[in-house]
Structures are given as C-alpha cells and as structure tokens.
Design a protein around this motif. Structure first.
Motif, PDB file in Angstrom:
ATOM      1  N   TYR A  46      14.114  11.016  12.894  1.00  0.00           N
ATOM      2  CA  TYR A  46      14.652  10.063  13.867  1.00  0.00           C
ATOM      3  C   TYR A  46      14.194  10.447  15.267  1.00  0.00           C
ATOM      4  CZ  TYR A  46      17.721   9.148   9.940  1.00  0.00           C
ATOM      5  OH  TYR A  46      18.211   8.861   8.690  1.00  0.00           O
ATOM      6  N   MET A 101      14.261   8.599  19.568  1.00  0.00           N
ATOM      7  CA  MET A 101      14.514   7.492  20.477  1.00  0.00           C
ATOM      8  C   MET A 101      13.509   7.577  21.616  1.00  0.00           C
ATOM      9  SD  MET A 101      17.145   5.710  19.354  1.00  0.00           S
ATOM     10  CE  MET A 101      18.122   4.930  20.604  1.00  0.00           C
ATOM     11  N   GLN A 146      20.378   9.717  19.438  1.00  0.00           N
ATOM     12  CA  GLN A 146      21.297   8.730  19.997  1.00  0.00           C
ATOM     13  C   GLN A 146      22.047   9.304  21.198  1.00  0.00           C
ATOM     14  OE1 GLN A 146      23.629   7.672  16.562  1.00  0.00           O
ATOM     15  NE2 GLN A 146      22.024   6.370  15.713  1.00  0.00           N
ATOM     16  N   ALA A 178      14.231   2.722  18.758  1.00  0.00           N
ATOM     17  CA  ALA A 178      14.620   3.703  17.744  1.00  0.00           C
ATOM     18  C   ALA A 178      13.492   3.807  16.721  1.00  0.00           C
ATOM     19  CB  ALA A 178      15.912   3.272  17.055  1.00  0.00           C
TER      20      ALA A 178
END
Length: 79
Positions: free
Chosen positions: A26, A28, A47, A64
């Motif tokens: 993940y 961002m 996040q 994202a």
C-alpha cells in the motif's frame, strides 16, 4: 526416430492471485505535490501519512496505490 514436440499457444490463460509468498503493498501519493507515504504492508500507515500531510499542507487529494501479485496459468477444463 525423431521426437516431435508440440507447442499450443492458443490455450486459454487465467490470472490467479499470488497469496503464498507475497503480501499486498500500500502507498499514498499527494496529487498536489507528488509527495508519497512510502510503501507499507498495511494500509493504515499510508492513510495516516495522508491525513498528516493534509493537515500540514492543506493538500486534500491523494492517490491510493494497492499492489498485489498474480500468476498467469493455463486454464483447466474444470474452471
């Protein structure tokens, strides 16, 4: 006597999610300034980074990125 090998290139293929050796990743990205959270194995870190970045910079739009891995395998009759 000579052996003959056949190659079937017209077989149907499917994508199978790889779950045994790799975990999703993940990240961002800030759309305003291209700053990034860095890659993490859990979404909460990126996040949290985005919320802190928004508070510091007033940048409010983020991209994202969720990366996972797949294997291409020949389709079997039972699928």
């Amino acid at each position: 006597m000579m052996a003959i090998t056949k190659i079937w290139r017209f077989a149907d293929w499917v994508l199978k999610l790889e779950t045994s050796n790799s975990r999703p990743m993940y990240e961002m990205e800030c759309v305003s300034c291209d700053a990034t959270s860095g890659v993490a194995e859990e979404p909460t870190g990126p996040q949290d980074w985005a919320l802190k970045h928004a508070g510091r910079t007033q940048h409010t739009l983020f991209r994202a990125l969720h990366t996972c891995f797949f294997h291409a395998v020949p389709k079997t009759v039972r699928e």
